[in-house]
Design a protein around this motif. Structure first.
Motif, PDB file in Angstrom:
ATOM      1  N   GLU A 183       9.131   0.050   3.803  1.00 33.45           N
ATOM      2  CA  GLU A 183       9.937   0.638   4.876  1.00 33.45           C
ATOM      3  C   GLU A 183      11.307   1.069   4.343  1.00 33.45           C
ATOM      4  O   GLU A 183      11.864   2.078   4.761  1.00 33.45           O
ATOM      5  CB  GLU A 183      10.109  -0.367   6.032  1.00 33.45           C
ATOM      6  N   ASN A 184      11.827   0.292   3.394  1.00 32.33           N
ATOM      7  CA  ASN A 184      13.125   0.632   2.796  1.00 32.33           C
ATOM      8  C   ASN A 184      13.091   1.981   2.114  1.00 32.33           C
ATOM      9  O   ASN A 184      13.997   2.795   2.265  1.00 32.33           O
ATOM     10  CB  ASN A 184      13.485  -0.415   1.724  1.00 32.33           C
ATOM     11  N   GLU A 185      11.999   2.182   1.328  1.00 34.32           N
ATOM     12  CA  GLU A 185      11.887   3.462   0.618  1.00 34.32           C
ATOM     13  C   GLU A 185      11.747   4.619   1.617  1.00 34.32           C
ATOM     14  O   GLU A 185      12.251   5.704   1.395  1.00 34.32           O
ATOM     15  CB  GLU A 185      10.681   3.440  -0.329  1.00 34.32           C
ATOM     16  N   ILE A 186      11.040   4.350   2.725  1.00 34.89           N
ATOM     17  CA  ILE A 186      10.892   5.397   3.753  1.00 34.89           C
ATOM     18  C   ILE A 186      12.266   5.763   4.306  1.00 34.89           C
ATOM     19  O   ILE A 186      12.631   6.933   4.404  1.00 34.89           O
ATOM     20  CB  ILE A 186       9.959   4.904   4.898  1.00 34.89           C
ATOM     21  N   ARG A 187      13.058   4.731   4.626  1.00 35.61           N
ATOM     22  CA  ARG A 187      14.385   4.991   5.205  1.00 35.61           C
ATOM     23  C   ARG A 187      15.269   5.737   4.213  1.00 35.61           C
ATOM     24  O   ARG A 187      15.980   6.666   4.564  1.00 35.61           O
ATOM     25  CB  ARG A 187      15.048   3.683   5.653  1.00 35.61           C
TER      26      ARG A 187
ATOM     27  N   MET B  16       0.843  -1.207   0.000  1.00 35.41           N
ATOM     28  CA  MET B  16       0.000   0.000   0.000  1.00 35.41           C
ATOM     29  C   MET B  16       0.876   1.254   0.000  1.00 35.41           C
ATOM     30  O   MET B  16       1.754   1.397   0.840  1.00 35.41           O
ATOM     31  CB  MET B  16      -0.873   0.020   1.266  1.00 35.41           C
ATOM     32  N   GLU B  17       0.576   2.141  -0.917  1.00 40.79           N
ATOM     33  CA  GLU B  17       1.410   3.344  -1.004  1.00 40.79           C
ATOM     34  C   GLU B  17       1.150   4.303   0.167  1.00 40.79           C
ATOM     35  O   GLU B  17       0.064   4.329   0.724  1.00 40.79           O
ATOM     36  CB  GLU B  17       1.133   4.056  -2.328  1.00 40.79           C
ATOM     37  N   GLN B  18       2.209   5.059   0.460  1.00 45.04           N
ATOM     38  CA  GLN B  18       2.133   6.047   1.541  1.00 45.04           C
ATOM     39  C   GLN B  18       2.816   7.322   1.063  1.00 45.04           C
ATOM     40  O   GLN B  18       3.636   7.268   0.136  1.00 45.04           O
ATOM     41  CB  GLN B  18       2.925   5.556   2.766  1.00 45.04           C
ATOM     42  N   TYR B  19       2.506   8.425   1.715  1.00 39.69           N
ATOM     43  CA  TYR B  19       3.334   9.617   1.505  1.00 39.69           C
ATOM     44  C   TYR B  19       4.288   9.720   2.676  1.00 39.69           C
ATOM     45  O   TYR B  19       3.886   9.509   3.833  1.00 39.69           O
ATOM     46  CB  TYR B  19       2.495  10.897   1.487  1.00 39.69           C
ATOM     47  N   ILE B  20       5.529  10.074   2.370  1.00 41.67           N
ATOM     48  CA  ILE B  20       6.422  10.496   3.448  1.00 41.67           C
ATOM     49  C   ILE B  20       6.772  11.952   3.192  1.00 41.67           C
ATOM     50  O   ILE B  20       7.043  12.356   2.050  1.00 41.67           O
ATOM     51  CB  ILE B  20       7.674   9.596   3.593  1.00 41.67           C
ATOM     52  N   ILE B  21       6.722  12.720   4.260  1.00 38.73           N
ATOM     53  CA  ILE B  21       6.897  14.172   4.147  1.00 38.73           C
ATOM     54  C   ILE B  21       7.928  14.621   5.169  1.00 38.73           C
ATOM     55  O   ILE B  21       7.889  14.188   6.325  1.00 38.73           O
ATOM     56  CB  ILE B  21       5.566  14.901   4.486  1.00 38.73           C
TER      57      ILE B  21
END
Ligand code: UD1
Length: 430
Positions: free
Chosen positions: A419-423, A1-6
């Motif tokens: 989680e990898n993309e978030i990091r 599921m896609e998320q936005y990180i800001i």
């Protein structure tokens, strides 16, 4: 599921182009099938709700071809059945517009009861009351609304509540009934006017859209036309509040400033400057916003679809603001999420009491519905640190290229899927 990180705390600066209005495009796309000649629609927003509706229209046999990302040609002469498939349309509430369109054109329609945003109980009794008044038999069976009639004749209809959907739906069906229909206590939203203008471009005879009495003289058939959808006042308003929350300086292009007056008035009250051009608006916010009170009302009052976004801004305001939701009863679900970012908001019934704080802090939050999701993004853009917004599928229903447009204004925001993309994002922006 896609998320936005800001990564928050960056003032938004620059220009943003506003797309066509989703809530005008939905009825207009539905009404386009009422002609057997080709209809060209321009300035369609490329958002999930619109794409789902296009698929459903294709599934009943209409021919749809994409000219470019924002333009489609529709030909309704090839429609084979008046029954709309549940799987394809369950995600969008505006499936109900196919009822008015099919009933008007073929005197029969079968459409699944609408889904859509979970912002409270959303009856459609006024739509059905209107259809019955012009001669349709309407029943609900196996989760579908089934409407049929031998002969549709104009009627005098007084809506018990001011409803955008019912006004447009009745207008569509009645524009092909015999004789004259009058809708009293009609909704006056810009998308009601846009839908009426579009129907008139196909040959309908509708007068008074934009006032609370709409008069419709039925015509036997519609012809083809080319029509450009009105700009999206809610998308525009969302960027206006994002500018306010981040103390930014943003120019919105392709807007109708008149449609934004209720939003502009609130921005002025809380201390932002708003400059109006012919088809643009600039919002300059140089300091912490002030408190105000807001009550959502039908147009031209303050829109319910802008209620979560202003609350996110007032959460950072000086003093105590009161926001009253008078259209939908379940529209404060984002408040718990904002509280996780440090907002101080108490909800009592249909009122939110917002004690402004001087800073929000980034957190992991979840988007409960379309506009609430946009409000959480606004909060994340203003907050200190990183915010992750889950369930952005709701936001994607109604905002075209939300993250890309915000990035073009200087925001640090990415769509991520792990989680990898978030990091990686956290490391890249420090
Ligand atoms: C449209 C918009 C939505 C917006 C809302 C109000 C679309 C696709 N959606 O929704 O984004 O928040 O207008 O501006 O355009 N009601 C009844 N019976 C009915 C119909 C409505 O009681 O038959 C009530 C609703 O529960 C609500 C109020 O009327 O309290 C207004 O609803 P309505 O204007 O119909 O909203 P929608 O057209 O569904």
């Amino acid at each position: 599921m896609e998320q936005y990180i800001i990564k928050g705390g960056i003032p938004l600066v620059g220009e943003v182009e506003i797309a066509g209005a989703k809530n005008a495009a939905l009825p207009i796309l539905s009404a386009a099938i009422m002609s057997d000649e080709t209809v060209t629609l321009e300035n369609l927003p490329d958002v999930n709700d619109i794409n789902v509706l296009i698929e459903s229209i294709e599934k009943i046999g209409a021919h749809v071809s994409r000219v470019d990302r924002h333009t489609v040609k529709i030909n309704g002469s090839t429609i084979r059945n008046c029954s709309v498939d549940y799987e394809s349309i369950k995600k969008i509430r505006a499936s109900y517009y196919l009822l008015g369109a099919l009933l008007g054109k073929y005197q029969e329609a079968e459409v699944p009861l609408p889904g859509g945003c979970n912002i409270g109980s959303r009856p459609i009794d006024q739509h059905l009351k209107g259809f019955r008044a012009i001669g349709a038999d309407v029943n609900i069976s196996r989760g579908n609304i089934i409407a049929k009639c031998e002969r549709m004749t104009g009627a005098h209809i007084f809506l018990d509540v001011v409803s955008v959907g019912a006004t447009i739906n009745i207008m569509m069906a009645a524009s092909r009934a015999e004789g004259r229909t009058i809708i009293e206590n009609a909704a006056k939203e810009p998308h009601v006017v846009d839908a009426a203008n579009f129907l008139n471009s196909m040959g309908a005879d509708i007068k008074g859209a934009g006032t609370d009495v709409i008069r419709i003289k039925g015509v036997p058939k519609f012809h083809g036309c080319t029509y450009s959808i009105v700009p999206d006042m809610i998308e525009a308003g969302t960027y206006m509040f994002a500018a306010a929350a981040t103390k930014g300086d943003v120019v919105l292009k392709n807007v109708i400033p008149k449609h934004l007056e209720a939003i502009t008035a609130k921005l002025n009250e809380i201390g932002c400057e708003v400059e109006e051009g012919d088809d643009s608006v600039r919002v300059v916010a140089s300091k912490r916003v002030r408190r105000t009170h807001v009550k959502t009302l039908p147009y031209p009052g303050y829109p319910t679809d802008m209620q979560p976004q202003i609350s996110a801004v007032l959460a950072l305001g000086q003093g105590t603001s009161i926001v009253t939701e008078s259209i939908f009863e379940n529209r404060f679900k984002y408040v718990d999420e904002l509280s996780r970012m440090g907002a101080n908001i108490k909800v009592e019934g249909n009122t939110a009491i917002i004690d402004g704080v001087s800073q929000l802090t980034g957190a992991r939050v979840s988007s409960p519905d379309l506009r609430a999701g946009a409000a959480l993004v606004i909060a994340g853009l203003a907050a200190d640190g990183f915010t992750i917004v889950d369930d952005i599928v709701y936001i994607q229903r109604g905002y075209e290229d939300f993250d890309a447009k915000l990035r073009a204004l200087g925001a640090e925001i990415r769509t991520v899927n792990s989680e990898n993309e978030i990091r990686r994002f956290e490391l890249s922006v420090g």
